[in-house]
Scaffold this motif. Sequence first.
Motif, mmCIF file in Angstrom:
data_model
loop_
_atom_site.group_PDB
_atom_site.id
_atom_site.type_symbol
_atom_site.label_atom_id
_atom_site.label_comp_id
_atom_site.label_asym_id
_atom_site.label_seq_id
_atom_site.Cartn_x
_atom_site.Cartn_y
_atom_site.Cartn_z
ATOM 1 N N ASN A 231 1.011 -1.317 0.164
ATOM 2 C CA ASN A 231 -0.109 0.163 -0.128
ATOM 3 C C ASN A 231 0.904 1.190 0.124
ATOM 4 N N ALA B 198 0.612 4.560 -0.504
ATOM 5 C CA ALA B 198 0.081 5.809 0.103
ATOM 6 C C ALA B 198 -0.278 5.629 1.699
ATOM 7 N N SER B 199 0.155 4.385 2.042
ATOM 8 C CA SER B 199 -0.366 4.134 3.605
ATOM 9 C C SER B 199 1.106 4.912 4.513
ATOM 10 N N ASP C 197 -3.926 3.292 3.259
ATOM 11 C CA ASP C 197 -3.887 4.200 1.999
ATOM 12 C C ASP C 197 -5.257 4.880 2.120
ATOM 13 N N TYR D 100 -5.506 9.059 2.993
ATOM 14 C CA TYR D 100 -5.555 9.952 1.660
ATOM 15 C C TYR D 100 -6.511 11.047 2.155
#
Length: 486
Positions: free
Chosen positions: A464, A466-467, A473, A477
Amino acid sequence: MGALILPPDGSLTTTLADLLSNSLVLRQTAPYLPVSAVYALAATSKALWGIVHNSPEVFRYLDLSTVKSAVVPYEPLDSGGISWRAERMDESLTEDEFYSGPLRGIFSKLERRRLLQHVHTLVLDGLSVPADLVREIISEDRFNVRILSIREVRNLNERKLMQVLRYVVRPSRPAGTPRIKGIYFFGPRDPAPAQDEPSKKKPPPSRGITSSQGAKIGAEWNQKSSNALNAALARTDDKWYQGSGRMMAKRPSLEWAETLKACEGIIFFDAVLCRGPRHDPSKAYISDGPSTSLPNPSSFLNPAIASVALGPSGCETCHSCPEIPAIFGQSPASQFPLLSPLPLHSSSVRAAQMPRTLKGSRPPPLFVRCEECLKGRWCERCHKWWDENCYTGSAIAQRTELQQTEFTESIQTNGTTHLIPKQTIKIIGVRRDCFGCGHTCISCKELFIRRCRTCGNEYCIEDNDASSDTRCDWCNYTSRRTVEMY
């Protein structure tokens, strides 16, 4: 007998022709030169021309994978046959004859110069090699090839190749056949040496953190550190003896396993058959009762190729395995794969199978299995595994909690030492907590799986992108979220 004339200063001059006329020097030097360099060397003088074309040591190791004339030109399609550049392609030309045209032309030229019979190691990686051409190399008397490499070749019918191999090892074959002893087919081809080409324009660097120069250098150093650590633990730099995991990009078919079984002890490959207890009818469990929806974890399996390298330490619990691990120099040669890269100065199976140990240490044991024998008992990230005696496993691949008894010393009043049992819980086995990581053990789950503090779902911090370390994630966001229906 003529007197030896010395130069005025009394020294003797040694030329390159004098050095290469020594068969020992020539045999150690020639395999490192590409074919183009060999012919360029022969064109410099008559003495070197005679050494190249008359010595059997020059083409003992022949690598055609880097020869441009061995590549099939798809445009124009107006030439074919043995004289690939001269003859017109007629209607009777078959597909295999067309795709093998460049190599047939090279072999015909070497045969006319009486050099083809000296080739003992032949490398055709990445070229167009139909099955009929492999049959000629294996069966015809004009070839004397002992080691053949056909990794990642094109236009090869594998079923036809398996039929050819089963035919040449038939019990009624003539004595002394086949001449070929080893075939490289299953593994990846050796990477080409990196060469700087300043004339070519380099693509502009893409933007982003993962594509930056610093990130690439860090990833390269991490990979080098991992390779060095695996080599130090296994005492060898051969991937088959390290915990390398999957050694083949594509799982071999059962037909290939039957072919290797038929060629056992006659032709060796860069792969071996799995020797797990489930492949032995005397050890595996064969059910005669009514079948259930889930297969028995100890049921019998047909022969399969071992495609997973497990490292030198064996089972995580007992550090061994039910089958006796293969040890080079003690076990039969059929239990060892041909190692990459190919040996340059020898065309024997023993030289191709011998592991390169570090600092003269003894070869480590070889633990290899097929994926079916490791289902539910092999971590795809750290390559930790358990054998059948330590963990039976299950068809649904769930982790199992095992109670182990540990003892601690306790001294009583009379001076007698007693051991007090203490129960501890150890979780073994694997489960697929992340689709990107595959089946992992509990130790890898604790390192890479996190629980989001916002939504409470589990996520992998590596897959993941963007985690963060505390949020997944989706929750991490911050922009406006939209749902994509398609």
